[in-house]
Design a protein around this motif. Structure first.
Motif, PDB file in Angstrom:
ATOM      1  N   ALA A 125       0.742  -1.174   0.094  1.00  0.00           N
ATOM      2  CA  ALA A 125       0.082  -0.081   0.127  1.00  0.00           C
ATOM      3  C   ALA A 125       0.895   1.450  -0.061  1.00  0.00           C
ATOM      4  O   ALA A 125       0.486   2.270  -0.715  1.00  0.00           O
ATOM      5  N   LYS A 126       1.850   1.314   0.762  1.00  0.00           N
ATOM      6  CA  LYS A 126       2.785   2.526   0.884  1.00  0.00           C
ATOM      7  C   LYS A 126       3.387   2.619  -0.411  1.00  0.00           C
ATOM      8  O   LYS A 126       3.477   3.924  -0.915  1.00  0.00           O
ATOM      9  N   ASP A 127       3.744   1.691  -1.130  1.00  0.00           N
ATOM     10  CA  ASP A 127       4.613   1.805  -2.304  1.00  0.00           C
ATOM     11  C   ASP A 127       3.714   2.318  -3.399  1.00  0.00           C
ATOM     12  O   ASP A 127       4.027   3.164  -4.284  1.00  0.00           O
ATOM     13  N   LEU A 128       2.187   1.705  -3.277  1.00  0.00           N
ATOM     14  CA  LEU A 128       1.433   1.922  -4.464  1.00  0.00           C
ATOM     15  C   LEU A 128       1.073   3.554  -4.586  1.00  0.00           C
ATOM     16  O   LEU A 128       1.159   4.192  -5.354  1.00  0.00           O
ATOM     17  N   GLN A 129       1.018   3.977  -3.150  1.00  0.00           N
ATOM     18  CA  GLN A 129       0.477   5.241  -3.024  1.00  0.00           C
ATOM     19  C   GLN A 129       1.614   6.282  -3.586  1.00  0.00           C
ATOM     20  O   GLN A 129       1.421   7.387  -4.329  1.00  0.00           O
ATOM     21  N   PHE A 130       2.887   5.885  -3.283  1.00  0.00           N
ATOM     22  CA  PHE A 130       4.203   6.799  -3.868  1.00  0.00           C
ATOM     23  C   PHE A 130       4.222   6.566  -5.261  1.00  0.00           C
ATOM     24  O   PHE A 130       4.203   7.572  -5.852  1.00  0.00           O
ATOM     25  N   VAL A 131       4.041   5.667  -5.896  1.00  0.00           N
ATOM     26  CA  VAL A 131       4.042   5.486  -7.403  1.00  0.00           C
ATOM     27  C   VAL A 131       2.927   6.392  -7.874  1.00  0.00           C
ATOM     28  O   VAL A 131       3.023   6.895  -8.786  1.00  0.00           O
ATOM     29  N   LEU A 132       1.469   5.982  -7.438  1.00  0.00           N
ATOM     30  CA  LEU A 132       0.848   7.027  -7.974  1.00  0.00           C
ATOM     31  C   LEU A 132       0.766   8.384  -7.990  1.00  0.00           C
ATOM     32  O   LEU A 132       0.422   9.155  -8.789  1.00  0.00           O
ATOM     33  N   ASP A 133       1.426   8.810  -6.861  1.00  0.00           N
ATOM     34  CA  ASP A 133       1.781  10.392  -6.749  1.00  0.00           C
ATOM     35  C   ASP A 133       2.845  10.878  -7.485  1.00  0.00           C
ATOM     36  O   ASP A 133       2.988  11.857  -7.973  1.00  0.00           O
ATOM     37  N   HIS A 134       3.883   9.916  -8.010  1.00  0.00           N
ATOM     38  CA  HIS A 134       5.107  10.197  -8.654  1.00  0.00           C
ATOM     39  C   HIS A 134       5.374   9.441  -9.889  1.00  0.00           C
ATOM     40  O   HIS A 134       6.267   9.453 -10.602  1.00  0.00           O
ATOM     41  N   MET A 135       4.094   9.056 -10.738  1.00  0.00           N
ATOM     42  CA  MET A 135       4.133   8.269 -11.721  1.00  0.00           C
ATOM     43  C   MET A 135       4.800   8.880 -12.896  1.00  0.00           C
ATOM     44  O   MET A 135       5.431   8.537 -13.791  1.00  0.00           O
ATOM     45  N   HIS A 136       4.825  10.337 -12.795  1.00  0.00           N
ATOM     46  CA  HIS A 136       5.196  11.179 -13.900  1.00  0.00           C
ATOM     47  C   HIS A 136       6.735  11.255 -13.705  1.00  0.00           C
ATOM     48  O   HIS A 136       7.263  11.617 -14.881  1.00  0.00           O
ATOM     49  N   GLU A 137       7.343  10.558 -12.972  1.00  0.00           N
ATOM     50  CA  GLU A 137       8.847  10.443 -12.751  1.00  0.00           C
ATOM     51  C   GLU A 137       9.350   9.145 -12.646  1.00  0.00           C
ATOM     52  O   GLU A 137      10.744   8.968 -12.354  1.00  0.00           O
TER      53      GLU A 137
END
Length: 479
Positions: free
Chosen positions: A356-368
């Motif tokens: 869950a923690k990694d997923l949220q980070f990925v969704l928030d930073h997908m542009h990079e």
């Protein structure tokens, strides 16, 4: 994204020492000579038939899917000391990966220790329960491994090597490594008189030696064959090339038959027993009685012969569990667990979207980030965030949310660049490296270098041939 490490030039635009002799030679080459050599290489590759198929692709006239993999005239040069360290890291990594595969199909000690989550293995599509308890010669499952390595730049102008992914099922591309070297020696023989370049042409001999060494117990003169899905497969050229270079038969599933617990191939002199199959067919299609019943590419009853120890498959069934991208983040821990050593080659930092923690980070930073399907290959099923549009990011975010366990994400490494001969002249293009590692249980071999793949589109980080990438000859200097 960090600035790219330039393989040939320093930050102050000087030429790195190991490129010095080549750099002097290149400066003296007229543009028309290089253009003529590139045209000559293309004509030869086309005449020899060094092509690959792109599934679903059509030529401009709507016919055919055959493509020439673009060949670049400027080699990637690796100094001896760098290769020595890389070679040690490759041996270490492939040894640990083979230990892992043997473990998950036997004692599962790494799962009991909680180092790798059991559900990541046991619920994985690449885990083959049919292989539980099956012993393979020397405990080696991946006899031929292709390890993708990249170099990322640091602010001080240095570069660090990272393993991007492990290819342990049916790694491809080695024929291009061999043909690239042959082409460079044909076009520029003078270069090999002024450089001590480590040879690669003995790879087919090493491959055959490795395959013969893993034959079933008691077989002194093993019969080896290469199993291909057929001429419409994207890598058929390579299958035929390697069979020819090793002096063994190229067979399709219809050429094989199981009788009385052994595998035989049909020949004009009658059935001949086969001991080792270098298979370029995926697990699912190997045996219609055990896996996909609609497969016409394999041999009915093959799994039973394999489980009985009367045939060796290279690579082993179930090897894919170790090259799945969801398992990749645990390889450094595997090295410590099985070998008691620190990894020589580092992984790229990886986010597991199932957490869950990694997923949220990925969704928030997908542009990079670069987001990949765990079972994806060939540059498909992935998003390169910095190169994607807002609409593509929104669409891909929804796909990841729907099935987070199917994705991982990594920082967008600025892959190192190498001077490349393009339409406008010589310009930097991003590259990676796929060395090939051969394991028999008795020894682990590599040929110096491997296949350097190059992203020919300016700024592109996607080197896959199916996505428009090309290849270069890779030189490991012996002095």
């Amino acid at each position: 994204m960090k600035s790219a490490f330039d393989e040939m030039h320093t930050l102050d635009k000087g030429v790195r020492q190991h490129y010095g002799t080549y750099g002097d030679w290149l400066k003296g080459q007229p543009g028309e000579t290089m253009r003529a050599r590139r045209h000559e290489a293309e004509m030869i590759f086309r005449r020899v038939g060094i092509t690959f198929a792109v599934y679903g692709a059509k030529d401009e006239d709507g016919s055919g899917t055959e493509r020439l993999i673009p060949f670049d005239l400027i080699p990637r040069v690796i100094p001896k000391q760098e290769w020595t360290s890389m070679h040690a890291g490759l041996r270490q990594r492939v040894t640990a990966l083979n230990r892992f595969i043997e473990d998950v199909y036997h004692g599962q000690e790494i799962l009991k220790a909680g180092i790798v989550p059991a559900e990541q293995v046991l619920n994985n599509a690449q885990f083959r329960k049919e292989m539980m308890g099956v012993n393979v010669p020397g405990g080696v499952y991946s006899h031929i491994s292709g390890i993708d390595i990249v170099r990322a730049g640091n602010p001080d102008g240095s570069g660090a090597y990272y393993v991007l992914e492990d290819n342990l099922r049916v790694p491809s591309g080695v024929s291009y490594m061999l043909e690239n070297r042959k082409m460079m020696m044909r076009l520029f023989p003078d270069l090999f008189s002024i450089h001590r370049v480590a040879p690669v042409e003995h790879y087919p001999d090493l491959l055959l030696e490795t395959l013969r060494a893993v034959a079933p117990a008691g077989v002194s003169e093993p019969t080896v064959v290469v199993l291909t899905p057929g001429m419409y497969n994207s890598a058929y050229f390579e299958h035929a090339f390697l069979a020819q270079q090793m002096g063994v038969e190229l067979v399709e599933g219809q050429d094989l038959v199981v009788k009385e617990g052994f595998v035989y191939m049909r020949t004009t002199q009658g059935p001949k027993r086969v001991d080792v199959i270098y298979r370029r067919v995926d697990d699912d299609f190997l045996d219609p009685l055990a896996f996909r019943p609609d497969s016409t590419l394999g041999c009915a009853g093959l799994l039973d012969v394999y489980r009985a120890g009367n045939i060796t498959l290279s690579n082993a069934i179930g090897t894919g569990i170790a090259d799945d991208k969801s398992i990749y983040p645990y390889v450094p821990k595997m090295i410590e667990f099985y070998l008691g050593e620190k990894p020589i080659l580092n992984n790229v930092p990886t986010y597991l979207c199932r957490e869950a923690k990694d997923l949220q980070f990925v969704l928030d930073h997908m542009h990079e980030l670069v987001v990949k399907e765990v079972h994806g290959a060939g540059g498909y099923g992935m998003l390169v965030g910095p190169a994607a549009t807002k609409a593509e990011i929104v669409e891909f975010s929804a796909v990841v949310r729907a099935n987070p366990a199917n994705y991982i994400a990594q920082p967008t490494l600025s892959l190192s660049t190498c001077p490349t001969y393009v339409e406008s002249g010589i310009a930097p293009r991003h590259i990676d490296l796929r060395p090939y590692v051969l394991s028999s249980g008795k020894d682990v071999h590599t040929v110096p270098g491997g296949l350097t793949r190059v992203a020919l589109k300016e700024g592109s980080l996607v080197v896959n041939s199916s996505q428009g990438g090309g290849t270069k000859d890779t030189w490991v200097l012996e002095d």
